[in-house]
Write an enzyme that holds these catalytic residues in place. Structure first.
Site, PDB file in Angstrom:
ATOM      1  CG  HIS A  16      -0.414   0.409   2.494  1.00  0.00           C
ATOM      2  ND1 HIS A  16      -1.192   0.816   3.552  1.00  0.00           N
ATOM      3  CD2 HIS A  16       0.872   0.459   2.943  1.00  0.00           C
ATOM      4  CE1 HIS A  16      -0.419   1.103   4.581  1.00  0.00           C
ATOM      5  NE2 HIS A  16       0.814   0.894   4.250  1.00  0.00           N
ATOM      6  CB  CYS A  35       2.744   4.388   5.437  1.00  0.00           C
ATOM      7  SG  CYS A  35       2.844   2.861   6.408  1.00  0.00           S
ATOM      8  CG  HIS A  41       5.368   0.395   2.435  1.00  0.00           C
ATOM      9  ND1 HIS A  41       4.745   1.555   2.044  1.00  0.00           N
ATOM     10  CD2 HIS A  41       4.769   0.023   3.577  1.00  0.00           C
ATOM     11  CE1 HIS A  41       3.829   1.867   2.928  1.00  0.00           C
ATOM     12  NE2 HIS A  41       3.797   0.948   3.869  1.00  0.00           N
ATOM     13  CG  HIS A  43       2.338  -2.994   6.286  1.00  0.00           C
ATOM     14  ND1 HIS A  43       3.258  -2.604   7.236  1.00  0.00           N
ATOM     15  CD2 HIS A  43       1.975  -1.865   5.638  1.00  0.00           C
ATOM     16  CE1 HIS A  43       3.422  -1.297   7.173  1.00  0.00           C
ATOM     17  NE2 HIS A  43       2.655  -0.812   6.203  1.00  0.00           N
ATOM     18  CG  ASP A  81      -2.603 -13.333   0.588  1.00  0.00           C
ATOM     19  OD1 ASP A  81      -1.770 -12.623   1.200  1.00  0.00           O
ATOM     20  OD2 ASP A  81      -2.431 -14.548   0.391  1.00  0.00           O
ATOM     21  CG  HIS A  82       0.812 -12.480  -2.028  1.00  0.00           C
ATOM     22  ND1 HIS A  82       0.315 -13.160  -0.948  1.00  0.00           N
ATOM     23  CD2 HIS A  82       2.146 -12.681  -2.016  1.00  0.00           C
ATOM     24  CE1 HIS A  82       1.310 -13.767  -0.313  1.00  0.00           C
ATOM     25  NE2 HIS A  82       2.427 -13.486  -0.930  1.00  0.00           N
ATOM     26  CD  GLU A 127      -0.012  -0.563   8.524  1.00  0.00           C
ATOM     27  OE1 GLU A 127      -0.892  -0.248   7.708  1.00  0.00           O
ATOM     28  OE2 GLU A 127       0.697   0.270   9.111  1.00  0.00           O
TER      29      GLU A 127
HETATM   30 NI    NI Z   1       2.487   1.053   5.475  1.00  0.00          NI
END
Ligand code: NI
Length: 148
Positions: A16, A35, A41, A43, A81-82, A127
């Site tokens: 995200h 972020c 990047h 999580h 997911d992914h 997160e």
């Molecule tokens: Ni982040």
């Protein structure tokens, strides 16, 4: 009849970026820190879905947690997911994917899908090890918490 809460924990990995297009790059960096990285990047998210209801006298369950797992997979994990939460998830379109906003969106994906007599009690989205939020639905009022 005893009313009990039951929780299923699942994991997903997603990319995200937190940013507002109407803010300068500097302001985005100041507010969202790492972020806000323009090139995304990831999580490793941990999601706890808690349901509440009476214990079925026959099964001894509030709800079969395998069914809850399948519901979370179908309504949430398959989509996120992914994936890139900013760009690839239709139900997050136009939403800045903070942990808070994603938790509220996940609630909406699940709340209407539970068996009769079972209600969604809480969505807890973690997160990082140190940052998580909890949402208990619009009527109860959500709470967010986490320690940096
Ligand atoms: Ni982040």
């Amino acid at each position: 009849m005893a009313v009990v809460r039951a929780t299923r924990r699942v994991h997903f990995c997603a990319a995200h970026r937190l940013f507002r297009a109407d803010w300068s790059d500097q302001r985005n960096r100041d507010v969202f820190g790492d972020c806000a990285n323009p090139n995304w990047h990831g999580h490793n998210y941990e999601l706890d879905v808690t349901v509440e209801g009476p214990v079925d006298p026959e099964t001894g369950f509030v709800m079969d947690l395998k069914r809850l797992k399948e519901l979370v997979e179908r309504r949430v994990l398959l989509d996120v997911d992914h994936k890139n939460l900013n760009a690839e998830v239709s139900w997050l379109e136009g939403i800045n994917p903070s942990t808070e906003n994603v938790a509220v969106a996940i609630w909406a994906r699940l709340a209407g899908e539970l068996p009769t007599g079972v209600r969604l009690a809480k969505v807890l989205l973690r997160e990082t090890e140190r940052n998580w939020v909890e949402y208990a639905g619009p009527s109860a009022g959500g709470t967010a918490k986490g320690e940096a």
